[in-house]
Design a protein around this motif. Structure first.
Motif, PDB file in Angstrom:
ATOM      1  N   ALA A  99       0.821  -1.215   0.000  1.00  0.00           N
ATOM      2  CA  ALA A  99       0.000   0.000   0.000  1.00  0.00           C
ATOM      3  C   ALA A  99       0.854   1.264   0.000  1.00  0.00           C
ATOM      4  N   LEU A 100       1.934   1.249   0.787  1.00  0.00           N
ATOM      5  CA  LEU A 100       2.799   2.426   0.875  1.00  0.00           C
ATOM      6  C   LEU A 100       3.554   2.687  -0.428  1.00  0.00           C
ATOM      7  N   SER A 101       3.813   1.624  -1.188  1.00  0.00           N
ATOM      8  CA  SER A 101       4.605   1.767  -2.413  1.00  0.00           C
ATOM      9  C   SER A 101       3.769   1.984  -3.664  1.00  0.00           C
ATOM     10  N   SER A 102       2.469   1.746  -3.573  1.00  0.00           N
ATOM     11  CA  SER A 102       1.622   1.792  -4.759  1.00  0.00           C
ATOM     12  C   SER A 102       1.451   3.211  -5.294  1.00  0.00           C
ATOM     13  N   LYS A 105      -2.459   3.207  -6.603  1.00  0.00           N
ATOM     14  CA  LYS A 105      -3.401   3.041  -5.481  1.00  0.00           C
ATOM     15  C   LYS A 105      -4.286   1.798  -5.673  1.00  0.00           C
ATOM     16  N   ALA A 106      -3.686   0.774  -6.280  1.00  0.00           N
ATOM     17  CA  ALA A 106      -4.357  -0.516  -6.444  1.00  0.00           C
ATOM     18  C   ALA A 106      -3.312  -1.608  -6.282  1.00  0.00           C
ATOM     19  N   VAL A 107      -3.564  -2.513  -5.338  1.00  0.00           N
ATOM     20  CA  VAL A 107      -2.628  -3.612  -5.097  1.00  0.00           C
ATOM     21  C   VAL A 107      -3.383  -4.935  -5.177  1.00  0.00           C
ATOM     22  N   GLU A 126      -7.469  -3.464   6.842  1.00  0.00           N
ATOM     23  CA  GLU A 126      -8.228  -2.337   7.369  1.00  0.00           C
ATOM     24  C   GLU A 126      -7.299  -1.226   7.864  1.00  0.00           C
ATOM     25  N   LYS A 127      -6.173  -1.612   8.444  1.00  0.00           N
ATOM     26  CA  LYS A 127      -5.265  -0.627   9.034  1.00  0.00           C
ATOM     27  C   LYS A 127      -4.443   0.114   8.002  1.00  0.00           C
ATOM     28  N   TYR A 128      -3.963  -0.600   6.991  1.00  0.00           N
ATOM     29  CA  TYR A 128      -2.984  -0.001   6.086  1.00  0.00           C
ATOM     30  C   TYR A 128      -3.495   0.286   4.675  1.00  0.00           C
ATOM     31  N   ALA A 129      -4.674  -0.208   4.344  1.00  0.00           N
ATOM     32  CA  ALA A 129      -5.132  -0.055   2.956  1.00  0.00           C
ATOM     33  C   ALA A 129      -6.518   0.555   2.854  1.00  0.00           C
ATOM     34  N   LYS A 130      -6.840   1.455   3.751  1.00  0.00           N
ATOM     35  CA  LYS A 130      -8.163   2.091   3.731  1.00  0.00           C
ATOM     36  C   LYS A 130      -8.405   2.863   2.438  1.00  0.00           C
ATOM     37  N   ASP A 131      -7.366   3.517   1.950  1.00  0.00           N
ATOM     38  CA  ASP A 131      -7.516   4.348   0.763  1.00  0.00           C
ATOM     39  C   ASP A 131      -6.929   3.685  -0.480  1.00  0.00           C
TER      40      ASP A 131
END
Length: 263
Positions: A99-102, A105-107, A126-131
């Motif tokens: 998620a941080l590297s995308s 914004k799609a993984v 839920e914690k790291y990929a809300k957006d």
């Protein structure tokens, strides 16, 4: 000694990283072939198998155990930590780095149904990929490909293409390999996904956690200690097991034992 276990050969993708990271540390690996694959097994079934295997590894001298299987981690690691007095390291879904590297914004996440239904996966998502758009895809048939050594074949492309199709349509730029079998298909997945897609193998992060535990809880063995590796299978065909292991990891007969466990 560090113990590792998986339903079959998949956890060897973690074994090989640990072998390079901790070259002076004995490793013992348990492949539960008689009960492979784990993906569709119940939580109770997997906890029972994890207990039996843990007891074998402890009897053989394991001081840390790596649950080198995402499905078994999701089902059993909390139970193991609550019932045994040694450290356990599990396979965490690598959603956070994806998620941080995308950029798009799609993984994508390739894993088993057992992993997707686990508490850890859903909490991490839920914690790291809300957006972030997370495209999940059960890796149906991939464990069987690796177990049969069908990597880099036309068959592997046949199985992988429909699994990756939706991810390509959703423009994912990161794919999490959420099963320890899948890194053995790394080249095939990369070719089908495209060079612009980053594949994330969680094994290096697991190795770092094992090193942290050894540094803070246990003492490192003395430098120069002879390497020793042991491989155990719950399937009686040890000869074929030995041949398969030697194809997948770099060990030799001088410091390696192969054994059968019926439990």
């Amino acid at each position: 000694m560090i113990g590792l276990f998986d339903s079959g050969y998949g956890g060897l993708s973690v074994f090989r990283v640990l072998k390079e990271t901790l070259p002076d540390t004995p490793l013992i690996y348990y492949a539960d072939h008689e009960h492979c694959p784990y993906g569709q097994k119940s939580k109770e079934y997997l906890i029972n198998r994890a207990e039996k295997i843990t007891e074998v590894l402890i009897e053989q001298g394991a001081e840390i155990i790596v649950v080198a299987c995402n499905t078994a981690t999701a089902a059993a690691i909390d139970h193991l930590r609550n019932n045994y007095d040694i450290p356990f390291v599990g396979m965490e879904p690598a959603i956070k780095p994806a998620a941080l590297s995308s950029i798009t914004k799609a993984v994508g996440v390739l894993a088993t149904e057992g992993t997707f239904s686990g508490k850890l996966f859903n909490e991490t998502k839920e914690k790291y990929a809300k957006d972030i758009k997370v495209v999940i895809q059960p890796g149906t048939g991939l464990v069987e490909l690796v177990e049969a050594h069908k990597m880099h074949t036309y068959k592997s492309w046949q199985v992988l293409y429909p699994l990756l199709k939706k991810m390509k349509e959703e423009n994912v730029d990161q794919i999490v390999l959420g099963c320890t079998h899948y890194p053995f298909l790394f080249e095939d997945i990369q070719k089908l996904a495209g060079e612009h897609v980053t594949l994330i193998d969680p094994a290096p992060a697991v190795a770092k956690q094992v090193v942290r535990i050894k540094e803070t809880i246990l003492d490192f063995p003395e430098k120069g200690k002879a390497q020793f590796y042991q491989f155990i299978t719950s399937h009686a065909d040890v000869k074929n097991f030995r041949a398969s292991v030697l194809k997948l990891v770099d060990v030799n007969d001088d410091n390696t034992l192969f054994a059968y466990d019926w439990s």
